[in-house]
Design an enzyme around this catalytic site. Structure first.
Site, PDB file in Angstrom:
ATOM      1  N   TYR A 105       8.733  22.321   7.503  1.00 21.03           N
ATOM      2  CA  TYR A 105       8.862  21.050   6.783  1.00 21.03           C
ATOM      3  C   TYR A 105       9.920  20.172   7.442  1.00 21.03           C
ATOM      4  CZ  TYR A 105       9.767  17.742   3.005  1.00 21.03           C
ATOM      5  OH  TYR A 105       9.931  16.591   2.268  1.00 21.03           O
ATOM      6  N   GLY A 141       5.226  12.125  -8.972  1.00 20.29           N
ATOM      7  CA  GLY A 141       6.500  12.058  -8.274  1.00 20.29           C
ATOM      8  C   GLY A 141       6.942  10.674  -7.848  1.00 20.29           C
ATOM      9  N   ILE A 142       7.531  10.607  -6.650  1.00 15.57           N
ATOM     10  CA  ILE A 142       8.114   9.359  -6.146  1.00 15.57           C
ATOM     11  C   ILE A 142       7.057   8.266  -6.019  1.00 15.57           C
ATOM     12  CG2 ILE A 142       9.269   8.284  -4.175  1.00 15.57           C
ATOM     13  CD1 ILE A 142      10.548  11.030  -3.604  1.00 15.57           C
ATOM     14  N   GLY A 143       5.889   8.604  -5.488  1.00 11.51           N
ATOM     15  CA  GLY A 143       4.840   7.599  -5.290  1.00 11.51           C
ATOM     16  C   GLY A 143       4.413   6.962  -6.587  1.00 11.51           C
ATOM     17  N   LEU A 147       0.853  -1.190   0.000  1.00  5.76           N
ATOM     18  CA  LEU A 147       0.000   0.000   0.000  1.00  5.76           C
ATOM     19  C   LEU A 147       0.885   1.235   0.000  1.00  5.76           C
ATOM     20  CD1 LEU A 147      -2.799   1.374   0.317  1.00  5.76           C
ATOM     21  CD2 LEU A 147      -2.476   1.188   2.802  1.00  5.76           C
ATOM     22  N   SER A 157      -0.188  10.180  -6.957  1.00  8.05           N
ATOM     23  CA  SER A 157      -0.670  10.919  -8.129  1.00  8.05           C
ATOM     24  C   SER A 157       0.468  11.448  -8.989  1.00  8.05           C
ATOM     25  CB  SER A 157      -1.578  12.078  -7.700  1.00  8.05           C
ATOM     26  OG  SER A 157      -0.855  13.000  -6.907  1.00  8.05           O
TER      27      SER A 157
END
Length: 312
Positions: free
Chosen positions: A156, A16-18, A9, A14
């Site tokens: 951040y 980039g890295i994911g 999971l 949506s």
């Protein structure tokens, strides 16, 4: 007999890295993974589905998931066959950059709600099943900013420091259940999102900020930041490759940095545990010797440091 594929999971897929990680795992030649690629807004799933190609509907499914919502997390897990997750990748995150005086508390809280509490929320949801089965792997996409503070990125960095402390602490307990935690720490990652963010903040007003601080941010930090991304920035594909190796490890590491070219920039803190050397050197390079800073970044870009630089 081949082992059953592991259910992975991933949050924040949506772009980039994911997105890259989901596609790389789904296209694993040995078909070791069944990927559930999630995102908050399914209206943005088109790029992922196009990149997945034939893997879509076979080794990759797309699902809605808002890491800031208990209901959304529960709904997502209920759609997974058996409800069991073998590998959780906490990737969803948001950025925030700018002079502190010009940032609202609501914006700061949103960073922590997504980056820190969103990750905690997912872990709490999958942990009972992992403990019951006595196996599991939790991968956290952290940042080198979880290891060292960076000027004008205070909030951040704080969210990533919180993640590092939380998951390092949790890792001790979870080893007793044969559950591994891996903190993956990218440096700058060149994405469309980062480019748009830097462009937006370059013209933002930041009300309440004094003229000197605003000038330092626009005239010193932003040019240095652009040079940093240009010189040592990685692509999402490269970071995803590192995470794929971490997930495939028989004994996953607790920490894995993805960019050896960034190593000289974090070595100062390791050389002086008091932190003074890093803070003073960073201050001098940015505020007194910006040309030297740019020259050093360009040197890193041309691979003058081909081998990682580690403190003695």
């Amino acid at each position: 007999m081949a082992d059953a594929p592991r259910t992975v999971l991933i949050s924040g897929c949506s772009s980039g890295i994911g997105l890259e990680l989901a596609v790389q795992l789904a296209r694993d030649p040995r078909q070791r993974y069944q990927v559930v690629a999630t995102m908050r807004d399914l209206g943005k799933k088109g790029t992922l589905e196009a990149a997945a190609g034939e893997a879509l509907g076979q080794t990759l499914t797309v699902a809605q998931l808002d890491v800031c919502s208990d209901e959304s997390v529960a709904q997502c897990l209920s759609c997974i066959q058996g409800g069991e997750v073998d590998v959780l990748v906490n990737n969803a995150g948001v950025g925030l950059v700018g002079p502190l005086e010009g940032l609202s508390l609501a914006a700061m809280q949103n960073v922590f709600d997504t980056n820190f509490f969103g990750a905690v929320r997912l872990v709490k949801a999958v942990l009972p099943g992992m403990k019951r089965r006595r196996q599991g792997h939790i991968v956290v996409v952290s940042s080198v900013m979880g290891l060292q503070g960076v000027v004008f990125n205070e909030v951040y960095a704080a969210s990533k420091f919180a993640m590092e402390g939380f998951f390092e602490s949790l890792a001790v307990q979870l080893l007793q259940f044969n559950i591994f935690i891996s903190l993956v720490e990218p440096g700058p990652v060149a994405t469309e999102f980062e480019g748009k963010l830097l462009e937006q903040v370059s013209t933002a007003e930041f009300p309440g900020t004094d003229a000197d601080t605003l000038s330092y941010f626009r005239d010193l930090y932003l040019p240095a930041s652009r040079e940093l991304f240009h010189s040592v920035g990685q692509s999402p594909q490269d970071v995803a490759k590192v995470i794929v190796k971490v997930i495939g490890s028989a004994r996953p590491p607790l920490r894995r940095q993805t960019n050896t070219r960034y190593t000289p920039l974090i070595a100062l803190k390791a050389m002086d545990p008091s932190g003074s050397l890093y803070v003073q050197t960073s201050h001098r390079l940015l505020f007194r010797w910006p040309r030297l800073l740019n020259l050093g970044l360009r040197c890193l870009a041309c691979s003058c440091f081909r081998t990682p630089v580690w403190p003695r």
